[in-house]
Scaffold this motif. Structure first.
Motif, PDB file in Angstrom:
ATOM      1  N   GLU B  77       0.830  -1.215   0.000  1.00 52.47           N
ATOM      2  CA  GLU B  77       0.000   0.000   0.000  1.00 52.47           C
ATOM      3  C   GLU B  77       0.864   1.264   0.000  1.00 52.47           C
ATOM      4  O   GLU B  77       0.506   2.266  -0.621  1.00 52.47           O
ATOM      5  N   GLU B  78       1.996   1.193   0.691  1.00 55.23           N
ATOM      6  CA  GLU B  78       2.930   2.324   0.684  1.00 55.23           C
ATOM      7  C   GLU B  78       3.424   2.603  -0.740  1.00 55.23           C
ATOM      8  O   GLU B  78       3.500   3.750  -1.170  1.00 55.23           O
ATOM      9  N   ILE B  79       3.750   1.498  -1.439  1.00 57.13           N
ATOM     10  CA  ILE B  79       4.235   1.649  -2.826  1.00 57.13           C
ATOM     11  C   ILE B  79       3.158   2.297  -3.688  1.00 57.13           C
ATOM     12  O   ILE B  79       3.419   3.214  -4.465  1.00 57.13           O
ATOM     13  N   PHE B  80       1.916   1.825  -3.522  1.00 53.83           N
ATOM     14  CA  PHE B  80       0.825   2.386  -4.341  1.00 53.83           C
ATOM     15  C   PHE B  80       0.670   3.882  -4.060  1.00 53.83           C
ATOM     16  O   PHE B  80       0.554   4.698  -4.980  1.00 53.83           O
ATOM     17  N   LYS B  81       0.635   4.217  -2.769  1.00 56.56           N
ATOM     18  CA  LYS B  81       0.342   5.607  -2.397  1.00 56.56           C
ATOM     19  C   LYS B  81       1.477   6.560  -2.801  1.00 56.56           C
ATOM     20  O   LYS B  81       1.226   7.723  -3.113  1.00 56.56           O
ATOM     21  N   SER B  82       2.698   6.034  -2.753  1.00 54.64           N
ATOM     22  CA  SER B  82       3.825   6.920  -3.098  1.00 54.64           C
ATOM     23  C   SER B  82       3.956   7.126  -4.610  1.00 54.64           C
ATOM     24  O   SER B  82       4.696   7.985  -5.051  1.00 54.64           O
ATOM     25  N   ASN B  83       3.236   6.325  -5.386  1.00 57.90           N
ATOM     26  CA  ASN B  83       3.315   6.489  -6.847  1.00 57.90           C
ATOM     27  C   ASN B  83       2.316   7.561  -7.294  1.00 57.90           C
ATOM     28  O   ASN B  83       1.102   7.405  -7.173  1.00 57.90           O
ATOM     29  N   GLU B  84       2.869   8.646  -7.837  1.00 59.84           N
ATOM     30  CA  GLU B  84       2.024   9.798  -8.207  1.00 59.84           C
ATOM     31  C   GLU B  84       1.077   9.496  -9.375  1.00 59.84           C
ATOM     32  O   GLU B  84       0.093  10.194  -9.586  1.00 59.84           O
ATOM     33  N   LYS B  85       1.416   8.483 -10.130  1.00 61.25           N
ATOM     34  CA  LYS B  85       0.619   8.179 -11.328  1.00 61.25           C
ATOM     35  C   LYS B  85      -0.666   7.428 -10.972  1.00 61.25           C
ATOM     36  O   LYS B  85      -1.569   7.313 -11.804  1.00 61.25           O
ATOM     37  N   VAL B  86      -0.698   6.871  -9.763  1.00 56.77           N
ATOM     38  CA  VAL B  86      -1.873   6.077  -9.367  1.00 56.77           C
ATOM     39  C   VAL B  86      -3.000   7.025  -8.967  1.00 56.77           C
ATOM     40  O   VAL B  86      -2.806   7.951  -8.179  1.00 56.77           O
ATOM     41  N   ASP B  87      -4.174   6.763  -9.553  1.00 51.48           N
ATOM     42  CA  ASP B  87      -5.309   7.646  -9.315  1.00 51.48           C
ATOM     43  C   ASP B  87      -6.151   7.139  -8.141  1.00 51.48           C
ATOM     44  O   ASP B  87      -6.522   7.897  -7.240  1.00 51.48           O
ATOM     45  N   SER B  88      -6.464   5.839  -8.141  1.00 55.34           N
ATOM     46  CA  SER B  88      -7.273   5.288  -7.026  1.00 55.34           C
ATOM     47  C   SER B  88      -6.881   3.840  -6.746  1.00 55.34           C
ATOM     48  O   SER B  88      -6.364   3.145  -7.633  1.00 55.34           O
ATOM     49  N   ILE B  89      -7.113   3.462  -5.519  1.00 46.71           N
ATOM     50  CA  ILE B  89      -6.768   2.085  -5.097  1.00 46.71           C
ATOM     51  C   ILE B  89      -8.018   1.487  -4.455  1.00 46.71           C
ATOM     52  O   ILE B  89      -8.649   2.130  -3.598  1.00 46.71           O
ATOM     53  N   SER B  90      -8.371   0.277  -4.869  1.00 49.15           N
ATOM     54  CA  SER B  90      -9.470  -0.388  -4.138  1.00 49.15           C
ATOM     55  C   SER B  90      -9.004  -1.800  -3.800  1.00 49.15           C
ATOM     56  O   SER B  90      -8.190  -2.389  -4.520  1.00 49.15           O
ATOM     57  N   TYR B  91      -9.527  -2.292  -2.695  1.00 49.62           N
ATOM     58  CA  TYR B  91      -9.090  -3.612  -2.229  1.00 49.62           C
ATOM     59  C   TYR B  91     -10.279  -4.558  -2.242  1.00 49.62           C
ATOM     60  O   TYR B  91     -11.366  -4.211  -1.779  1.00 49.62           O
ATOM     61  N   ASP B  92     -10.103  -5.729  -2.808  1.00 52.17           N
ATOM     62  CA  ASP B  92     -11.132  -6.786  -2.782  1.00 52.17           C
ATOM     63  C   ASP B  92     -10.572  -7.941  -1.968  1.00 52.17           C
ATOM     64  O   ASP B  92      -9.589  -8.567  -2.387  1.00 52.17           O
ATOM     65  N   SER B  93     -11.225  -8.214  -0.840  1.00 55.85           N
ATOM     66  CA  SER B  93     -10.750  -9.363  -0.048  1.00 55.85           C
ATOM     67  C   SER B  93     -11.165 -10.634  -0.774  1.00 55.85           C
ATOM     68  O   SER B  93     -11.958 -10.591  -1.715  1.00 55.85           O
ATOM     69  N   ARG B  94     -10.684 -11.774  -0.300  1.00 59.05           N
ATOM     70  CA  ARG B  94     -11.034 -13.061  -0.921  1.00 59.05           C
ATOM     71  C   ARG B  94     -12.549 -13.257  -0.869  1.00 59.05           C
ATOM     72  O   ARG B  94     -13.161 -13.702  -1.837  1.00 59.05           O
ATOM     73  N   ASP B  95     -13.119 -12.914   0.305  1.00 58.75           N
ATOM     74  CA  ASP B  95     -14.566 -13.130   0.486  1.00 58.75           C
ATOM     75  C   ASP B  95     -15.380 -12.250  -0.461  1.00 58.75           C
ATOM     76  O   ASP B  95     -16.345 -12.700  -1.077  1.00 58.75           O
ATOM     77  N   GLU B  96     -14.942 -10.978  -0.561  1.00 58.22           N
ATOM     78  CA  GLU B  96     -15.664 -10.061  -1.452  1.00 58.22           C
ATOM     79  C   GLU B  96     -15.592 -10.549  -2.904  1.00 58.22           C
ATOM     80  O   GLU B  96     -16.578 -10.522  -3.641  1.00 58.22           O
ATOM     81  N   ALA B  97     -14.412 -11.020  -3.263  1.00 58.45           N
ATOM     82  CA  ALA B  97     -14.214 -11.501  -4.642  1.00 58.45           C
ATOM     83  C   ALA B  97     -15.123 -12.701  -4.907  1.00 58.45           C
ATOM     84  O   ALA B  97     -15.739 -12.821  -5.969  1.00 58.45           O
ATOM     85  N   TRP B  98     -15.173 -13.572  -3.925  1.00 58.12           N
ATOM     86  CA  TRP B  98     -15.968 -14.808  -4.068  1.00 58.12           C
ATOM     87  C   TRP B  98     -17.464 -14.480  -4.147  1.00 58.12           C
ATOM     88  O   TRP B  98     -18.186 -15.008  -4.989  1.00 58.12           O
ATOM     89  N   THR B  99     -17.916 -13.540  -3.291  1.00 48.15           N
ATOM     90  CA  THR B  99     -19.330 -13.136  -3.307  1.00 48.15           C
ATOM     91  C   THR B  99     -19.696 -12.552  -4.672  1.00 48.15           C
ATOM     92  O   THR B  99     -20.714 -12.912  -5.270  1.00 48.15           O
ATOM     93  N   GLU B 100     -18.842 -11.686  -5.164  1.00 44.29           N
ATOM     94  CA  GLU B 100     -19.115 -11.052  -6.460  1.00 44.29           C
ATOM     95  C   GLU B 100     -19.151 -12.093  -7.580  1.00 44.29           C
ATOM     96  O   GLU B 100     -19.995 -12.056  -8.465  1.00 44.29           O
ATOM     97  N   PHE B 101     -18.205 -13.033  -7.469  1.00 43.29           N
ATOM     98  CA  PHE B 101     -18.124 -14.094  -8.481  1.00 43.29           C
ATOM     99  C   PHE B 101     -19.407 -14.932  -8.487  1.00 43.29           C
ATOM    100  O   PHE B 101     -19.966 -15.232  -9.539  1.00 43.29           O
ATOM    101  N   LYS B 102     -19.826 -15.263  -7.264  1.00 39.62           N
ATOM    102  CA  LYS B 102     -21.030 -16.106  -7.154  1.00 39.62           C
ATOM    103  C   LYS B 102     -22.251 -15.358  -7.682  1.00 39.62           C
ATOM    104  O   LYS B 102     -23.068 -15.913  -8.392  1.00 39.62           O
ATOM    105  N   ASN B 103     -22.302 -14.053  -7.337  1.00 42.55           N
ATOM    106  CA  ASN B 103     -23.445 -13.253  -7.814  1.00 42.55           C
ATOM    107  C   ASN B 103     -23.485 -13.211  -9.335  1.00 42.55           C
ATOM    108  O   ASN B 103     -24.546 -13.238  -9.944  1.00 42.55           O
TER     109      ASN B 103
END
Lengths: 218, 302
Positions: B77-103
């Protein structure tokens, strides 16, 4: 004034077209240049108006050393000379007036001057009534008079006429000769090439005779 | 000066009228050549638009090892935040990914609901700021992240984008090569047209020289004739390309949008239009210049 010194010109044939030709012509002179066909009359004319170069020798026309001019400056010489040819060299799709005016357009004259000078030149040769005719509608004599008007319109001091009566009958030839003499009386230098004995006998002008490229009388 | 220009214009019109057929043939050839070139440009411009649209949609997905530690996540996360070119960061946990996949897929296959475990990794989804160098920025960050502990894999469609980019480079070279060959051909054709025009009126040009015309006086109308050929030729060619563009847009815009959202059929860009017009004028000028120079050389004293 025209001064030619030891002019030599060869086209690569057995005999040179001109060999060691020298002469001087003063301003305001009328000169006949004569000799048989192939004697070098046309070659000499071409050298005088910068259409051909010489292999050796020098020619000076009105203080211009012709040999020293480069191709893009030759117009300065040619604007001092009016040239008349045996075959008239008129543009068949232009009227008489346009043919004469063409010489004025080339030197960049404005419209008003072109109109005035062209009319004046046509008046000088007696062709104002034919101004809207096209060359093919004219007789040989009339066509030659148009060519003379064209040579005159830019008011050159030197007139070179290469066999101007070669295609014309004797009566018309005499009329043409008289036109050249009229120009000469107005102060122009005239060199007229001819091999017509009648013409040479009819007048007592100075004679330059070329024989097989050599000037045998100057 | 004014009389010189007027005379050049008058003579040009006269020349064109006198050699109408040859003039029209020459214009037709220029039109065909520039239409071909213009259509290539049209394809190129639209593929380029497609590429930049895809570029904008590219995101960097960082898939994480199942056993990633909190410390390792913080480093990432430090690497992402220190990179000026990055506009936004979102995190998908395993559970969130699985729920979305199932849906998304539950209705389509019983296999998904029957699976007794979650096979999906947690991930970070990085969006990048708008930048012409966006793909380069993504690549640079991806190269850095590859080396980090806790990163299982990275996904940003690099392979197909690279292939597409390579194809665009090839297309650019191809268009330039075709343009070069067509230009040489056109110069020769225009040169011959003007040469025909000169030789059909050689007596007149010789007479002009005899009467004391400057080289400029003789050259100007002929150069103008070459330019006019070029301008009319390219004008007609651009008209044909524009009609093709309108036809494509009218008939295929719907299909294009259904495949690539937000992508529109583009016409040639202003710089390309100007490049074509200038190239045509240049070609017309060079073609004329070559034949006039050749004629004037032929009148040089020998």
């Amino acid at each position: 004034m025209i001064q030619a010194f030891n002019l030599h010109k060869s086209y690569g044939g057995v005999a040179p077209a001109l060999m060691d030709v020298s002469f001087t012509i003063q301003d305001g002179e009328f000169v006949f240049l004569t000799g048989q066909s192939g004697a070098g009359k046309t070659t000499l004319f071409k050298i005088l108006f910068g259409w051909e170069s010489v292999d050796r020798g020098q020619v000076i026309v009105d203080r211009i050393n012709v040999g020293k001019l480069n191709e893009s400056n030759l117009y300065t010489l040619r604007r001092k000379i009016g040239v008349v040819f045996q075959d008239y060299k008129l543009l068949p799709k232009k009227t008489v007036f346009e043919n004469v005016a063409f010489a004025q357009q080339i030197i960049g004259a404005d419209r008003k001057t072109i109109r005035f000078k062209t009319w004046d030149a046509l008046k000088n040769v007696g062709l104002t009534t034919k101004k809207d005719s096209y060359p093919p509608q004219l007789s040989g004599g009339e066509q030659q008079r148009v060519a003379i008007a064209r040579a005159l319109v830019n008011d050159p001091q030197l007139i070179l006429a290469d066999e101007p009566t070669g295609n014309l009958d004797p009566e018309v030839s005499l009329e043409i000769l008289e036109l050249f003499e009229k120009m000469n009386q107005q102060g122009k230098t005239v060199i007229m090439a001819t091999h017509s004995l009648e013409m040479l006998r009819a007048r007592d002008h100075r004679l330059l005779i070329l024989n097989r490229g050599r000037m045998v009388q100057s | 000066m004014i009389s010189f220009v007027l005379n050049a214009l008058r003579t040009t019109v006269h020349n064109i009228k006198a050699n109408k057929q040859v003039f029209l043939m020459s214009v037709a050839t220029i039109t065909i050549a520039f239409t071909i070139q213009g259509l290539f440009f049209l394809v190129f411009v639209n593929l380029n638009t497609l590429l930049s649209t895809w570029d904008k949609q590219v995101q960097l997905i960082v898939y994480l090892d199942d056993g990633i530690s909190k410390g390792q996540k913080n480093v990432l996360e430090e690497i992402f935040k220190s990179n000026e070119k990055v506009d936004s960061i979102s995190y998908d946990s395993r559970d969130e990914a699985w729920t979305e996949f199932k849906n998304t897929f539950s209705g389509k296959s019983g296999f998904v609901t029957d699976l007794g475990f979650n096979p999906l990794p947690a991930s970070y989804n990085l969006k990048f700021k708008d930048d012409p160098e966006r793909l380069v920025n993504i690549r640079q960050l991806a190269d850095l992240l590859k080396e980090q502990k806790g990163v299982e894999s990275l996904e940003y469609g690099e392979k197909w984008i690279s292939r597409f980019e390579n194809f665009m480079v090839f297309l650019r070279v191809f268009i330039l090569a075709v343009g070069g060959i067509l230009s040489v051909g056109l110069i020769l054709i225009i040169s011959n047209t003007i040469k025909l025009s000169i030789y059909s009126r050689r007596d007149e040009f010789d007479l002009m020289l005899l009467l004391g015309a400057t080289h400029r006086f003789i050259k100007a109308p002929l150069l103008l004739e070459g330019l006019v050929q070029g301008v009319i030729g390219v004008g007609l060619a651009l008209g044909i390309v524009k009609l093709t563009h309108i036809y494509m847009k009218f008939n295929f815009q719907g299909s294009l949008e259904s495949i690539f959202r937000g992508v529109d059929f583009q016409f040639l860009t202003q710089p390309l239009l100007w490049a074509m017009v200038l190239a045509s004028i240049f070609i017309g000028w060079v073609g004329s210049f070559l034949s006039i120079t050749q004629y004037l050389h032929s009148t040089d004293r020998e």
